[in-house]
Design a protein around this motif. Sequence first.
Motif, PDB file in Angstrom:
ATOM      1  N   ARG A  49       0.858  -1.192   0.000  1.00 48.52           N
ATOM      2  CA  ARG A  49       0.000   0.000   0.000  1.00 48.52           C
ATOM      3  C   ARG A  49       0.889   1.235   0.000  1.00 48.52           C
ATOM      4  O   ARG A  49       1.912   1.286   0.696  1.00 48.52           O
ATOM      5  CB  ARG A  49      -0.918   0.010   1.232  1.00 48.52           C
ATOM      6  CG  ARG A  49      -1.805   1.252   1.335  1.00 48.52           C
ATOM      7  CD  ARG A  49      -2.776   1.143   2.503  1.00 48.52           C
ATOM      8  NE  ARG A  49      -2.087   0.986   3.777  1.00 48.52           N
ATOM      9  CZ  ARG A  49      -1.579   2.006   4.496  1.00 48.52           C
ATOM     10  NH1 ARG A  49      -1.675   3.247   4.036  1.00 48.52           N
ATOM     11  NH2 ARG A  49      -0.999   1.779   5.644  1.00 48.52           N
ATOM     12  N   TRP A 101       6.251   2.467  -0.169  1.00 47.84           N
ATOM     13  CA  TRP A 101       5.321   1.341  -0.242  1.00 47.84           C
ATOM     14  C   TRP A 101       5.472   0.507   1.017  1.00 47.84           C
ATOM     15  O   TRP A 101       6.592   0.154   1.403  1.00 47.84           O
ATOM     16  CB  TRP A 101       5.587   0.479  -1.469  1.00 47.84           C
ATOM     17  CG  TRP A 101       5.218   1.130  -2.768  1.00 47.84           C
ATOM     18  CD1 TRP A 101       6.055   1.788  -3.612  1.00 47.84           C
ATOM     19  CD2 TRP A 101       3.918   1.196  -3.354  1.00 47.84           C
ATOM     20  NE1 TRP A 101       5.370   2.265  -4.702  1.00 47.84           N
ATOM     21  CE2 TRP A 101       4.043   1.903  -4.577  1.00 47.84           C
ATOM     22  CE3 TRP A 101       2.658   0.726  -2.981  1.00 47.84           C
ATOM     23  CZ2 TRP A 101       2.961   2.152  -5.420  1.00 47.84           C
ATOM     24  CZ3 TRP A 101       1.582   0.968  -3.819  1.00 47.84           C
ATOM     25  CH2 TRP A 101       1.724   1.671  -5.020  1.00 47.84           C
ATOM     26  N   THR A 123      -3.904   3.806  -2.788  1.00 47.30           N
ATOM     27  CA  THR A 123      -3.312   3.047  -3.892  1.00 47.30           C
ATOM     28  C   THR A 123      -2.611   1.805  -3.340  1.00 47.30           C
ATOM     29  O   THR A 123      -1.796   1.906  -2.412  1.00 47.30           O
ATOM     30  CB  THR A 123      -2.299   3.903  -4.669  1.00 47.30           C
ATOM     31  OG1 THR A 123      -2.964   5.068  -5.180  1.00 47.30           O
ATOM     32  CG2 THR A 123      -1.707   3.120  -5.828  1.00 47.30           C
ATOM     33  N   TYR A 124      -2.926   0.660  -3.924  1.00 49.50           N
ATOM     34  CA  TYR A 124      -2.314  -0.616  -3.560  1.00 49.50           C
ATOM     35  C   TYR A 124      -1.659  -1.196  -4.824  1.00 49.50           C
ATOM     36  O   TYR A 124      -1.872  -0.710  -5.940  1.00 49.50           O
ATOM     37  CB  TYR A 124      -3.361  -1.603  -3.044  1.00 49.50           C
ATOM     38  CG  TYR A 124      -3.946  -1.250  -1.690  1.00 49.50           C
ATOM     39  CD1 TYR A 124      -3.666  -2.022  -0.572  1.00 49.50           C
ATOM     40  CD2 TYR A 124      -4.799  -0.152  -1.553  1.00 49.50           C
ATOM     41  CE1 TYR A 124      -4.223  -1.709   0.657  1.00 49.50           C
ATOM     42  CE2 TYR A 124      -5.348   0.174  -0.324  1.00 49.50           C
ATOM     43  CZ  TYR A 124      -5.058  -0.609   0.783  1.00 49.50           C
ATOM     44  OH  TYR A 124      -5.598  -0.298   2.004  1.00 49.50           O
ATOM     45  N   ARG A 125      -0.901  -2.265  -4.627  1.00 46.31           N
ATOM     46  CA  ARG A 125      -0.328  -2.941  -5.794  1.00 46.31           C
ATOM     47  C   ARG A 125      -0.021  -4.398  -5.468  1.00 46.31           C
ATOM     48  O   ARG A 125       0.353  -4.735  -4.337  1.00 46.31           O
ATOM     49  CB  ARG A 125       0.947  -2.250  -6.273  1.00 46.31           C
ATOM     50  CG  ARG A 125       2.127  -2.363  -5.307  1.00 46.31           C
ATOM     51  CD  ARG A 125       3.360  -1.671  -5.851  1.00 46.31           C
ATOM     52  NE  ARG A 125       4.514  -1.888  -4.965  1.00 46.31           N
ATOM     53  CZ  ARG A 125       5.731  -1.376  -5.181  1.00 46.31           C
ATOM     54  NH1 ARG A 125       5.950  -0.611  -6.236  1.00 46.31           N
ATOM     55  NH2 ARG A 125       6.718  -1.639  -4.328  1.00 46.31           N
ATOM     56  N   THR A 131       2.672  -7.346  -6.388  1.00 46.48           N
ATOM     57  CA  THR A 131       4.072  -7.347  -6.829  1.00 46.48           C
ATOM     58  C   THR A 131       4.542  -8.779  -7.083  1.00 46.48           C
ATOM     59  O   THR A 131       3.957  -9.746  -6.583  1.00 46.48           O
ATOM     60  CB  THR A 131       5.003  -6.701  -5.791  1.00 46.48           C
ATOM     61  OG1 THR A 131       5.007  -7.497  -4.596  1.00 46.48           O
ATOM     62  CG2 THR A 131       4.569  -5.284  -5.467  1.00 46.48           C
ATOM     63  N   PRO A 162      -0.750  -1.864 -10.052  1.00 39.90           N
ATOM     64  CA  PRO A 162      -1.446  -1.026  -9.064  1.00 39.90           C
ATOM     65  C   PRO A 162      -2.968  -1.067  -9.214  1.00 39.90           C
ATOM     66  O   PRO A 162      -3.497  -1.353 -10.285  1.00 39.90           O
ATOM     67  CB  PRO A 162      -0.918   0.377  -9.373  1.00 39.90           C
ATOM     68  CG  PRO A 162      -0.582   0.334 -10.838  1.00 39.90           C
ATOM     69  CD  PRO A 162      -0.117  -1.078 -11.123  1.00 39.90           C
ATOM     70  N   GLN A 215      -6.733   0.783  -7.040  1.00 40.82           N
ATOM     71  CA  GLN A 215      -7.229   1.706  -6.022  1.00 40.82           C
ATOM     72  C   GLN A 215      -8.248   1.012  -5.121  1.00 40.82           C
ATOM     73  O   GLN A 215      -9.045   0.195  -5.581  1.00 40.82           O
ATOM     74  CB  GLN A 215      -7.905   2.917  -6.682  1.00 40.82           C
ATOM     75  CG  GLN A 215      -6.991   3.744  -7.571  1.00 40.82           C
ATOM     76  CD  GLN A 215      -5.932   4.462  -6.775  1.00 40.82           C
ATOM     77  OE1 GLN A 215      -6.212   5.001  -5.685  1.00 40.82           O
ATOM     78  NE2 GLN A 215      -4.704   4.469  -7.283  1.00 40.82           N
TER      79      GLN A 215
END
Length: 254
Positions: A178, A184, A225-227, A229, A246, A248
């Motif tokens: 996040r 991050w 915003t998240y992602r 990986t 990414p 939202q």
Amino acid sequence: MRDEERPLDRMPADKPPPEGELPFGPRNLSMYALNFGAKVVLDGSHLGYRFGAKETGTRVLHLNWKVEAVLRKVDRSGRVLDTVDRTRRRLGDVEDLDLLQFSFPASPGLYRFDISFATLRGKELASFAEYFLVVPRKVKLRLAVSDTTFRPGETAYARALNLGTVPVSLRPGLPIDRADGDKWVRVLRPPVPKQQVEDFRWTLAGAEASPCVAFPIPAGAAPGTYRFTASALVFGKFDRRTLAAPFQVRIADD
């Protein structure tokens, strides 16, 4: 994601070597296509065949063969365009099967590999022919996420895509981060079910996608915003790549 073997669909039928023991050779002698039998191989690979037998190294194989191997470039209909390379060998007694290989390097394109066997006196024994596609080495990876925006209580899904031709290996799972200012922060590393530990040591060939990973977004998740990986290791290189996808998270009345 794409059919790598599609350019081979219009080719005439293959005539591959038989599985198991060769009917015209010594006992327990088999013949195998290189590249684990793959029909689509990478630029820089060799096309051809090797041999295997029981008790290799302690047994002399009495072959008494004349062998001719020919690599031909073909068009998309299988018509011969050019003879790329050719070799002829006379084989009597053979002990080291590592030396018994017929292969040629090939650049990108479509090919037919022909190999024929006869006795030293000229009696024909067998002939085989197979078509192969050699593709350029291309590294192209990305993570795909099921949507761009989610709300708490929904589930986000992601998977890794190998859009290139070079195989890659990925670490298990797809961690979640996040955004916190300009940093991050790790939120979650999705658990890997015990029975799927080996499956989640993903090895993706060209045009393959990994299984989906689910991220159930907690009811109290902070908006932002998240992602997803991933860390991918490219085969044949000391090249590790970090991938990110990414998305939202918004609250219900946002």
